[in-house]
Design an enzyme around this catalytic site. Structure first.
Site, PDB file in Angstrom:
ATOM      1  N   ARG A  59       0.862  -1.192   0.000  1.00 13.19           N
ATOM      2  CA  ARG A  59       0.000   0.000   0.000  1.00 13.19           C
ATOM      3  C   ARG A  59       0.900   1.244   0.000  1.00 13.19           C
ATOM      4  O   ARG A  59       1.478   1.619   1.004  1.00 13.19           O
ATOM      5  CB  ARG A  59      -0.893  -0.015   1.255  1.00 13.19           C
ATOM      6  CG  ARG A  59      -1.774   1.188   1.400  1.00 13.19           C
ATOM      7  CD  ARG A  59      -2.866   1.283   0.380  1.00 13.19           C
ATOM      8  NE  ARG A  59      -3.870   0.235   0.515  1.00 13.19           N
ATOM      9  CZ  ARG A  59      -4.661  -0.161  -0.493  1.00 13.19           C
ATOM     10  NH1 ARG A  59      -4.546   0.396  -1.693  1.00 13.19           N
ATOM     11  NH2 ARG A  59      -5.555  -1.120  -0.314  1.00 13.19           N
ATOM     12  N   ARG A  84       0.929  -6.431 -10.275  1.00  9.39           N
ATOM     13  CA  ARG A  84       1.449  -5.879  -9.014  1.00  9.39           C
ATOM     14  C   ARG A  84       1.699  -6.948  -7.949  1.00  9.39           C
ATOM     15  O   ARG A  84       2.363  -6.674  -6.958  1.00  9.39           O
ATOM     16  CB  ARG A  84       0.530  -4.774  -8.473  1.00  9.39           C
ATOM     17  CG  ARG A  84      -0.868  -5.216  -8.098  1.00  9.39           C
ATOM     18  CD  ARG A  84      -1.674  -4.034  -7.539  1.00  9.39           C
ATOM     19  NE  ARG A  84      -3.045  -4.417  -7.239  1.00  9.39           N
ATOM     20  CZ  ARG A  84      -3.852  -3.704  -6.479  1.00  9.39           C
ATOM     21  NH1 ARG A  84      -3.453  -2.574  -5.947  1.00  9.39           N
ATOM     22  NH2 ARG A  84      -5.097  -4.118  -6.267  1.00  9.39           N
ATOM     23  N   HIS A 154       0.250   3.658 -10.570  1.00  5.05           N
ATOM     24  CA  HIS A 154      -0.705   4.148  -9.552  1.00  5.05           C
ATOM     25  C   HIS A 154       0.072   4.872  -8.436  1.00  5.05           C
ATOM     26  O   HIS A 154       0.098   4.424  -7.283  1.00  5.05           O
ATOM     27  CB  HIS A 154      -1.439   2.912  -9.015  1.00  5.05           C
ATOM     28  CG  HIS A 154      -2.646   3.133  -8.168  1.00  5.05           C
ATOM     29  ND1 HIS A 154      -2.649   3.898  -7.022  1.00  5.05           N
ATOM     30  CD2 HIS A 154      -3.912   2.651  -8.283  1.00  5.05           C
ATOM     31  CE1 HIS A 154      -3.852   3.862  -6.468  1.00  5.05           C
ATOM     32  NE2 HIS A 154      -4.633   3.116  -7.222  1.00  5.05           N
ATOM     33  N   GLU A 254      -2.234   9.192 -10.947  1.00  2.00           N
ATOM     34  CA  GLU A 254      -1.824   7.968 -11.631  1.00  2.00           C
ATOM     35  C   GLU A 254      -1.709   8.198 -13.140  1.00  2.00           C
ATOM     36  O   GLU A 254      -2.657   8.672 -13.768  1.00  2.00           O
ATOM     37  CB  GLU A 254      -2.855   6.872 -11.336  1.00  2.00           C
ATOM     38  CG  GLU A 254      -3.113   6.726  -9.845  1.00  2.00           C
ATOM     39  CD  GLU A 254      -4.334   5.876  -9.528  1.00  2.00           C
ATOM     40  OE1 GLU A 254      -4.640   4.970 -10.315  1.00  2.00           O
ATOM     41  OE2 GLU A 254      -4.987   6.136  -8.499  1.00  2.00           O
TER      42      GLU A 254
HETATM   43  O1  TA6 Z   1      -7.129   4.367  -8.596  1.00  4.18           O
HETATM   44  C1  TA6 Z   1      -8.124   4.558  -7.665  1.00  4.18           C
HETATM   45  C2  TA6 Z   1      -8.572   3.225  -7.159  1.00  4.18           C
HETATM   46  O2  TA6 Z   1      -9.050   2.415  -8.206  1.00  4.18           O
HETATM   47  C3  TA6 Z   1      -9.632   3.454  -6.076  1.00  4.18           C
HETATM   48  O3  TA6 Z   1     -10.953   3.232  -6.487  1.00  4.18           O
HETATM   49  C4  TA6 Z   1      -9.158   2.560  -4.979  1.00  4.18           C
HETATM   50  O4  TA6 Z   1      -9.952   1.966  -4.121  1.00  4.18           O
HETATM   51  C5  TA6 Z   1      -7.764   2.289  -5.253  1.00  4.18           C
HETATM   52  O5  TA6 Z   1      -7.476   2.528  -6.570  1.00  4.18           O
HETATM   53  C6  TA6 Z   1      -6.912   1.372  -4.485  1.00  4.18           C
HETATM   54  O6  TA6 Z   1      -7.198   0.089  -4.939  1.00  4.18           O
HETATM   55  P1  TA6 Z   1      -6.594  -1.198  -4.273  1.00  4.18           P
HETATM   56  O7  TA6 Z   1      -7.016  -2.323  -5.144  1.00  4.18           O
HETATM   57  O8  TA6 Z   1      -5.093  -1.005  -4.243  1.00  4.18           O
HETATM   58  O9  TA6 Z   1      -7.162  -1.253  -2.875  1.00  4.18           O
END
Ligand code: TA6
Length: 282
Positions: A59, A84, A154, A254
């Site tokens: 994260r 990922r 991202h 992103e």
């Molecule tokens: O890019 C934004 C997003 O798609 C959000 O909707 C969001 O919850 C996030 O990415 C993080 O996603 P993840 O799958 O890493 O929890």
């Protein structure tokens, strides 16, 4: 200097340092989870609650969403694809000079990837660590049939506080709001007062994340879409590997190929998404 480091649980990452910057890149996901030029605090945000566990995305940093961004048409498949959480190989590294290190990490189709996505491919991330950070994500179609991808670098950026930042450069773009599922027009800079989860489209200019003491500039190539995300209070509390107040010190901008910016790639052809990130102190 490039050192391979291993955590007790077997999680491996590359520790890169030169006269201009320090970076850390996990082999799982080719995931850059630390980047700090020597004249600045870290540019990338990393959750204090982040797990460094095999099979789980870190994260923070720069997760690579590929070969789909967001949810696939099949809701049983993992959000943001499988790159990922896959194990990549370090395929090249070079200390160009005392200030610049370059590395390439590669992921190829495998038995398990073919079960999730039925195409043969090579995906490579070329990273340049210097007083700026450059990431080039190249997708090559090794299959006999064409395929289509959506994707994103991202990037989670570290900020002083969400109430102190604004984003410039998207003021004349339209965006798809993932929260309302509707299309809107942005007027002026982006500020944060609530959850934001938007895909900006038709982007032609650099994007600037302006904080009190510094500005991060993001320039993209091979991309005309960018995602801006902050989960705000309630979603942050629900998110995995994120402390309740984490939304205050991060914002995602992103570099993407999403929605109509999806890329169709013919057999033996490639597409490269490039993001160039630099910081200036104000
Ligand atoms: O890019 C934004 C997003 O798609 C959000 O909707 C969001 O919850 C996030 O990415 C993080 O996603 P993840 O799958 O890493 O929890």
């Amino acid at each position: 200097m490039i050192n391979l480091q291993k955590l007790k649980n077997g999680f491996e990452y590359l520790d890169i340092s030169n006269k201009s910057a320090h970076a850390k890149i996990a082999l799982q996901g080719a995931h850059i989870f630390h980047y700090a030029p020597h004249n600045s605090n870290p540019l990338l945000w990393l959750s204090q609650a982040s797990d460094f566990e095999l099979g789980k995305a870190i994260r923070g940093g720069v997760p690579i969403c590929w070969p789909w961004f967001g949810m696939s048409e099949n809701p049983e498949l993992p959000q943001h694809g499988f790159a990922r959480t896959s194990m990549w190989q370090l395929s090249a590294s070079s200390e160009i000079d005392a200030h610049t290190t370059e590395l390439t990490l590669t992921l190829k189709h495998s038995k398990s990837s073919l079960k999730l996505w039925p195409y043969r491919f090579e995906l490579s991330l070329h990273v340049r660590v210097s007083d700026t950070l450059t990431m080039e994500l190249k997708t090559t179609n090794l299959d006999e049939k064409p395929f289509k991808i959506t994707q994103a670098l991202h990037s989670y950026f570290q900020i002083s506080d969400i109430s102190h930042v604004h984003i410039e450069g998207l003021g004349k773009s339209s965006y798809f709001d993932a929260l309302t599922q509707e299309q809107y027009q942005q007027n002026g800079d982006i500020e944060f007062y609530q959850e934001v989860d938007r895909i900006y489209q038709g982007i032609k200019h650099e994007i600037r994340l302006v904080d009190i003491k510094r500005q991060i500039v993001i320039k993209n190539e091979g991309s005309s879409s960018a995602v801006v995300w902050n989960p705000w209070i309630e979603k942050c509390a629900r998110m995995s590997a994120m402390n309740n107040d984490a939304y205050r010190t991060m914002v995602c901008i992103e570099s993407a190929n999403a929605l109509e910016d999806a890329k169709a790639i013919a057999p033996l052809q490639s597409h490269t998404l490039k993001a160039y990130i630099e910081v200036t102190n104000l």
